[in-house]
Write an enzyme that holds these catalytic residues in place. Structure first.
Site, PDB file in Angstrom:
ATOM      1  N   GLU A  25       6.793  25.234 -23.983  1.00 59.74           N
ATOM      2  CA  GLU A  25       7.128  26.043 -24.752  1.00 59.74           C
ATOM      3  C   GLU A  25       5.712  26.576 -25.737  1.00 59.74           C
ATOM      4  OE1 GLU A  25       8.554  25.393 -28.647  1.00 59.74           O
ATOM      5  OE2 GLU A  25       9.418  23.312 -28.114  1.00 59.74           O
ATOM      6  N   SER A 167      22.018  25.572 -32.584  1.00 59.58           N
ATOM      7  CA  SER A 167      20.922  26.202 -31.840  1.00 59.58           C
ATOM      8  C   SER A 167      21.184  26.749 -30.593  1.00 59.58           C
ATOM      9  CB  SER A 167      19.702  25.173 -31.705  1.00 59.58           C
ATOM     10  OG  SER A 167      18.815  25.833 -30.735  1.00 59.58           O
ATOM     11  N   LYS A 186      16.003  17.061 -32.933  1.00 63.48           N
ATOM     12  CA  LYS A 186      15.571  16.705 -34.135  1.00 63.48           C
ATOM     13  C   LYS A 186      16.370  16.215 -34.971  1.00 63.48           C
ATOM     14  CE  LYS A 186      14.344  21.019 -33.571  1.00 63.48           C
ATOM     15  NZ  LYS A 186      13.788  22.496 -33.623  1.00 63.48           N
TER      16      LYS A 186
END
Ligand code: PSU
Ligand code: MN
Length: 332
Positions: A25, A167, A186
């Protein structure tokens, strides 16, 4: 080939000849790391086990964000696989950014953070951006990339009961037949809620040498478990190979805890996150801004320790991804 999507010759050739490829990414490059050189060499990079080609990416005053983009590709190459760095460059979703293209993306000031839904909107206007996990998975789907390595996926944010910030990574993982190598989600997130959501979506969680769901920069604990443990990258490849056969259009998570000697103690992390959340509140961060604001506030509050571990996790996962991709290529 679409006008909006380009696969580099190197990645195309590797796929055609069934050589291992690892998608990477670029949101961590454009929106995750400081645009200044590292202040000293973090322990993981200085470690004898880290390839010199990876370490070299951060030398000579290279800004950390560009260094990371290069280091991830170098880490994949050091393991004998081909990196497919994904990013949106001047209106085109590129799979396999060349070094000069990565440099161009990293140098841009007006750069977007690209989740899957943003890709078309930004591409249509000729814009550029770093792809998140969701954005990178869009490219994985088109290019049929089996393995993608990242740091930590996005998930369900704290406070979701009041404002449901979840998300787009989670649905994208469920809906793409790619193995995502991640250090869990996270820890700035609500981790029990994130694991619950992954469970609801039916995303299999495999722990590499651990029964616990890792907490990104810290190791996991007995409170959150994965569905099964893989002994090593070869075993992980076997599990994903079976998954692909029965659930070809669905994703799987390979959860790789940070190496113990580079992990952050969970208490240090927790205090830094409290500060980060307060900062988000203060600046009124919303939507896609939340994660970058939190990550940089956490880096400040931990006095750089989270940045060092973040780099270690991202690079380590790229290496693991390459090992799994290599084994998968043998199995195919
Ligand atoms: N992990 C990192 N640094 C990052 C991110 C993850 O170590 O910058 C990025 C990833 O690209 C992830 C994104 O997909 O943050 C999630 O953002 P959001 O919460 O807005 O979906
Ligand atoms: Mn969000």
């Amino acid at each position: 080939m679409s006008r909006l999507l380009r696969i580099s010759d190197e990645v195309r050739d590797a796929l055609a000849s069934r050589r291992p490829v690892v998608a990477l990414e670029t949101a961590a490059v454009t929106h995750g790391l400081p645009r200044a050189p590292l202040d000293g060499m973090p322990a993981y990079l200085a470690d004898a086990d880290t390839p010199a080609t990876v370490r070299a990416c951060f030398e000579g005053g290279t800004p950390a964000h560009l260094g990371l983009g290069r280091a991830l590709a170098a880490a994949v190459r050091a393991e004998g696989a081909v990196p497919a760095t994904v990013g949106l460059l001047r209106g085109q979703l590129v799979v396999g950014l060349a070094d000069a293209e990565l440099e161009e993306l990293a140098a841009m000031r007006e750069v977007h953070k690209i989740a899957a839904r943003d890709a078309a909107l930004v591409a249509a206007r000729g814009g550029s951006g770093g792809t998140t996990v969701a954005g990178t998975l869009l490219a994985c789907r088109f290019a049929r990339l089996p393995v993608f390595a990242t740091g930590g996926i996005g998930g369900v944010h704290r406070g979701h009961a009041v404002l449901p910030d979840i998300s787009a990574d989670l649905h994208a993982i469920r809906d793409t037949g790619t193995l995502v190598v991640t250090a869990g989600a996270k820890s700035i997130l609500d981790l029990p809620a994130t694991v619950e959501m992954l469970d609801t979506l039916g995303v299999p969680l495999v722990g590499l040498g651990t029964p616990y769901f890792p907490r990104f920069l810290s190791e996991g604990n007995a409170q959150l478990r994965v569905n099964t443990e893989a002994a090593d990258p070869d075993d992980a490849a076997r599990l994903f190979s079976a998954h692909r056969e029965l659930l070809p259009d669905r994703g799987m998570l390979l959860c790789v805890p940070p190496l113990t000697r580079f992990a952050l103690p969970a208490e240090v992390m927790e205090r830094a996150i409290e500060d980060g959340l307060a900062e988000c509140e203060r600046v009124g961060a919303r939507g896609a801004e939340v994660t970058p604001v939190l990550l940089s506030a956490v880096a400040r509050a931990s006095r750089g320790a989270s940045l060092a571990t973040n780099l270690a996790v991202l690079i380590h996962n790229a290496r693991i991804g390459a090992r799994v991709a290599t084994q998968l290529a043998h199995l195919a």
